[in-house]
Scaffold this motif. Structure first.
Motif, PDB file in Angstrom:
ATOM      1  N   ALA A   8       3.425 -34.125 -21.119  1.00 55.21           N
ATOM      2  CA  ALA A   8       3.219 -35.396 -20.423  1.00 55.21           C
ATOM      3  C   ALA A   8       2.426 -35.235 -19.132  1.00 55.21           C
ATOM      4  O   ALA A   8       1.645 -36.120 -18.760  1.00 55.21           O
ATOM      5  CB  ALA A   8       4.568 -36.054 -20.131  1.00 55.21           C
ATOM      6  N   MET A  21       8.547 -41.354 -19.532  1.00 59.55           N
ATOM      7  CA  MET A  21       9.418 -40.710 -18.547  1.00 59.55           C
ATOM      8  C   MET A  21       8.607 -40.238 -17.342  1.00 59.55           C
ATOM      9  O   MET A  21       9.035 -40.391 -16.193  1.00 59.55           O
ATOM     10  CB  MET A  21      10.146 -39.527 -19.200  1.00 59.55           C
ATOM     11  CG  MET A  21      11.085 -38.783 -18.255  1.00 59.55           C
ATOM     12  SD  MET A  21      11.968 -37.450 -19.108  1.00 59.55           S
ATOM     13  CE  MET A  21      12.700 -36.591 -17.704  1.00 59.55           C
ATOM     14  N   ARG A  22       7.432 -39.670 -17.588  1.00 59.42           N
ATOM     15  CA  ARG A  22       6.548 -39.232 -16.495  1.00 59.42           C
ATOM     16  C   ARG A  22       6.208 -40.393 -15.566  1.00 59.42           C
ATOM     17  O   ARG A  22       6.248 -40.258 -14.333  1.00 59.42           O
ATOM     18  CB  ARG A  22       5.269 -38.660 -17.094  1.00 59.42           C
ATOM     19  CG  ARG A  22       4.177 -38.336 -16.081  1.00 59.42           C
ATOM     20  CD  ARG A  22       2.828 -38.246 -16.782  1.00 59.42           C
ATOM     21  NE  ARG A  22       2.424 -39.536 -17.336  1.00 59.42           N
ATOM     22  CZ  ARG A  22       1.464 -39.697 -18.254  1.00 59.42           C
ATOM     23  NH1 ARG A  22       0.821 -38.650 -18.730  1.00 59.42           N
ATOM     24  NH2 ARG A  22       1.155 -40.905 -18.694  1.00 59.42           N
ATOM     25  N   THR A  46       7.217 -30.444 -22.086  1.00 54.33           N
ATOM     26  CA  THR A  46       6.433 -31.518 -22.681  1.00 54.33           C
ATOM     27  C   THR A  46       4.988 -31.365 -22.210  1.00 54.33           C
ATOM     28  O   THR A  46       4.695 -30.567 -21.317  1.00 54.33           O
ATOM     29  CB  THR A  46       6.946 -32.912 -22.268  1.00 54.33           C
ATOM     30  OG1 THR A  46       6.423 -33.268 -20.972  1.00 54.33           O
ATOM     31  CG2 THR A  46       8.465 -32.972 -22.218  1.00 54.33           C
ATOM     32  N   TRP A 105      17.057 -39.416 -21.884  1.00 53.21           N
ATOM     33  CA  TRP A 105      17.002 -38.024 -21.444  1.00 53.21           C
ATOM     34  C   TRP A 105      18.284 -37.649 -20.698  1.00 53.21           C
ATOM     35  O   TRP A 105      18.838 -36.565 -20.922  1.00 53.21           O
ATOM     36  CB  TRP A 105      15.782 -37.819 -20.546  1.00 53.21           C
ATOM     37  CG  TRP A 105      15.712 -36.478 -19.910  1.00 53.21           C
ATOM     38  CD1 TRP A 105      15.403 -35.295 -20.519  1.00 53.21           C
ATOM     39  CD2 TRP A 105      15.971 -36.162 -18.531  1.00 53.21           C
ATOM     40  NE1 TRP A 105      15.454 -34.263 -19.599  1.00 53.21           N
ATOM     41  CE2 TRP A 105      15.794 -34.759 -18.376  1.00 53.21           C
ATOM     42  CE3 TRP A 105      16.317 -36.932 -17.420  1.00 53.21           C
ATOM     43  CZ2 TRP A 105      15.968 -34.130 -17.156  1.00 53.21           C
ATOM     44  CZ3 TRP A 105      16.494 -36.291 -16.197  1.00 53.21           C
ATOM     45  CH2 TRP A 105      16.322 -34.914 -16.081  1.00 53.21           C
ATOM     46  N   ALA A 134      11.249 -28.038 -27.880  1.00 49.24           N
ATOM     47  CA  ALA A 134      10.547 -28.369 -26.638  1.00 49.24           C
ATOM     48  C   ALA A 134      10.008 -27.135 -25.924  1.00 49.24           C
ATOM     49  O   ALA A 134       9.291 -27.263 -24.930  1.00 49.24           O
ATOM     50  CB  ALA A 134      11.486 -29.133 -25.705  1.00 49.24           C
ATOM     51  N   TRP A 140       7.920 -38.975 -23.556  1.00 48.03           N
ATOM     52  CA  TRP A 140       7.808 -38.186 -22.321  1.00 48.03           C
ATOM     53  C   TRP A 140       6.764 -38.763 -21.375  1.00 48.03           C
ATOM     54  O   TRP A 140       6.879 -38.611 -20.159  1.00 48.03           O
ATOM     55  CB  TRP A 140       7.491 -36.734 -22.646  1.00 48.03           C
ATOM     56  CG  TRP A 140       8.390 -36.138 -23.676  1.00 48.03           C
ATOM     57  CD1 TRP A 140       8.032 -35.488 -24.832  1.00 48.03           C
ATOM     58  CD2 TRP A 140       9.828 -36.158 -23.679  1.00 48.03           C
ATOM     59  NE1 TRP A 140       9.137 -35.104 -25.535  1.00 48.03           N
ATOM     60  CE2 TRP A 140      10.261 -35.496 -24.854  1.00 48.03           C
ATOM     61  CE3 TRP A 140      10.797 -36.684 -22.809  1.00 48.03           C
ATOM     62  CZ2 TRP A 140      11.608 -35.332 -25.169  1.00 48.03           C
ATOM     63  CZ3 TRP A 140      12.138 -36.534 -23.129  1.00 48.03           C
ATOM     64  CH2 TRP A 140      12.528 -35.869 -24.288  1.00 48.03           C
ATOM     65  N   ARG A 141       5.749 -39.433 -21.911  1.00 44.29           N
ATOM     66  CA  ARG A 141       4.760 -40.076 -21.037  1.00 44.29           C
ATOM     67  C   ARG A 141       5.381 -41.263 -20.306  1.00 44.29           C
ATOM     68  O   ARG A 141       5.067 -41.526 -19.136  1.00 44.29           O
ATOM     69  CB  ARG A 141       3.534 -40.496 -21.845  1.00 44.29           C
ATOM     70  CG  ARG A 141       2.745 -39.306 -22.390  1.00 44.29           C
ATOM     71  CD  ARG A 141       1.351 -39.682 -22.836  1.00 44.29           C
ATOM     72  NE  ARG A 141       1.344 -40.491 -24.043  1.00 44.29           N
ATOM     73  CZ  ARG A 141       1.399 -39.990 -25.278  1.00 44.29           C
ATOM     74  NH1 ARG A 141       1.491 -38.678 -25.453  1.00 44.29           N
ATOM     75  NH2 ARG A 141       1.365 -40.794 -26.325  1.00 44.29           N
ATOM     76  N   SER A 160      13.364 -44.436 -21.614  1.00 45.37           N
ATOM     77  CA  SER A 160      13.047 -43.032 -21.890  1.00 45.37           C
ATOM     78  C   SER A 160      13.839 -42.102 -20.988  1.00 45.37           C
ATOM     79  O   SER A 160      14.319 -41.046 -21.427  1.00 45.37           O
ATOM     80  CB  SER A 160      11.539 -42.794 -21.719  1.00 45.37           C
ATOM     81  OG  SER A 160      11.161 -42.903 -20.353  1.00 45.37           O
ATOM     82  N   LEU A 210      10.018 -31.757 -17.659  1.00 50.39           N
ATOM     83  CA  LEU A 210       8.847 -32.547 -18.033  1.00 50.39           C
ATOM     84  C   LEU A 210       7.561 -31.731 -17.973  1.00 50.39           C
ATOM     85  O   LEU A 210       6.673 -31.893 -18.813  1.00 50.39           O
ATOM     86  CB  LEU A 210       8.723 -33.779 -17.130  1.00 50.39           C
ATOM     87  CG  LEU A 210       7.822 -34.849 -17.733  1.00 50.39           C
ATOM     88  CD1 LEU A 210       8.617 -35.731 -18.679  1.00 50.39           C
ATOM     89  CD2 LEU A 210       7.172 -35.696 -16.667  1.00 50.39           C
ATOM     90  N   ARG A 217       6.817 -32.158 -28.272  1.00 45.08           N
ATOM     91  CA  ARG A 217       6.313 -31.969 -26.907  1.00 45.08           C
ATOM     92  C   ARG A 217       5.299 -33.042 -26.507  1.00 45.08           C
ATOM     93  O   ARG A 217       5.162 -33.358 -25.323  1.00 45.08           O
ATOM     94  CB  ARG A 217       5.681 -30.585 -26.769  1.00 45.08           C
ATOM     95  CG  ARG A 217       6.673 -29.438 -26.797  1.00 45.08           C
ATOM     96  CD  ARG A 217       5.970 -28.081 -26.766  1.00 45.08           C
ATOM     97  NE  ARG A 217       5.075 -27.970 -25.642  1.00 45.08           N
ATOM     98  CZ  ARG A 217       5.429 -27.562 -24.426  1.00 45.08           C
ATOM     99  NH1 ARG A 217       6.681 -27.232 -24.186  1.00 45.08           N
ATOM    100  NH2 ARG A 217       4.543 -27.469 -23.450  1.00 45.08           N
TER     101      ARG A 217
END
Length: 335
Positions: A126, A84-85, A124, A24, A159, A81-82, A20, A120, A76
């Protein structure tokens, strides 16, 4: 140089986190070029009508990036994105309530290399922005240049990104019923040239345009400091006065974007590459600074509010730095 390979037994969850983040980084560095090539190439194929119709749509929709954008909640809220978080991880910390009946102008610091925390947290869901700040809609400003790239402009707007011009900012801050948050990475691309682990240098001393904007709209200012943002990448040494720094400044004047030469780790090895390090980033949102509205503020009035903003940002940094392993003797430096 000895290469440290990633073990084969890495859990799938961590593989997905790395994937992820890798996509990005690619989007940040190469998606604009790919979109431009695709748009032009389609004209020379039997699918030329796709580009022709998009060009017509692009013309009709050309003002949208300056009119609040067009967010898509499914984008979003994507699971990507979760992942990535959790890679870093990135967390969003609230220190004060934000009244959804007001609009807010927030300054995000520092820029870092790729502004991972800004993206982030504001582009998003996330990190749970809407849960922490119910009734507030975030808009993150980005260089207008990127909204001139076909296909990419729509990805950015989905986004919640908007173009970084005064018209765009005014549109967001003029919402009568309130509930809008305009986030500006104040140091911008130039600050990225000083982004390296341990750096607390902010390009802010003479950046007052965002303060003037807040006064003109009577919008409260909110300082934000993202601890760990500068620790995600290493950067090739480019001290002021060096030929590399001069070249970077020259390219920035020509293209509007800075080109820091950065590196970190790879996808399947930990020794080199463009994937950021797995280091925590904690974005702390400070308390609002009330601003008295005035259509044409004087330089003295702007300077007073600007100084108050600097003081509140320093206070925010000093109050939280111990939690994030910042040495006691390290303080913010404004240039």
């Amino acid at each position: 140089m000895k290469i440290e390979l990633a073990p084969l037994s890495v859990p799938l969850q961590r593989r997905l986190q790395t994937a992820s983040v890798a996509q990005w980084v690619f989007s940040f560095l190469g998606l604009a070029q790919c979109c431009t090539v695709a748009f032009i190439a389609l004209f020379f194929t039997r699918f030329w009508l796709v580009s022709a119709l998009y060009a017509a749509w692009w013309f009709i929709d050309r003002e949208k990036p300056s009119k609040g954008g067009r967010r898509i909640h499914a984008i979003r809220n994507s699971v990507v994105w979760r992942y990535m978080r959790d890679y870093f991880p990135i967390t969003l910390v609230k220190t004060a309530e934000l009244d959804p009946r007001q609009n807010y102008l927030v300054g995000f610091h520092p820029h870092g290399i790729l502004a991972a925390g800004a993206f982030l947290n504001f582009c998003t869901e996330a990190s749970g922005f809407s849960t922490l700040f119910p009734g507030i809609t975030p808009h993150l400003m980005m260089l207008s240049l990127w909204f001139r790239v076909p296909f990419l402009r729509d990805c950015l707007m989905s986004a919640g990104l908007v173009s970084s011009d005064k018209e765009s900012a005014s549109y967001v801050l003029q919402k009568l019923e309130g509930g809008n948050m305009l986030a500006i990475v104040v140091g911008g691309a130039q600050e990225a040239l000083d982004a390296r682990p341990g750096s607390c240098t902010l390009l802010l001393k003479n950046r007052k345009g965002f303060v003037r904007l807040a006064i003109e709209h009577g919008t409260p200012l909110v300082p934000i400091f993202s601890f760990g943002e500068n620790d995600l990448f290493e950067q090739v040494r480019n001290p002021k006065g060096s030929w590399l720094r001069q070249l970077q400044h020259r390219l920035q004047q020509i293209m509007g974007i800075s080109l820091p030469i950065f590196y970190a780790r790879g996808i399947f090895q930990y020794s080199f590459g463009l994937v950021p390090y797995r280091r925590p980033v904690c974005t702390v949102v400070g308390k609002p600074i009330p601003v008295q509205r005035k259509h044409r503020p004087s330089e003295e009035e702007v300077d007073q509010v600007h100084q108050k903003y600097l003081d509140e940002l320093c206070k925010l940094f000093e109050e939280h730095k111990a939690k994030y392993n910042i040495p006691e003797d390290r303080h913010l430096e404004f240039i």
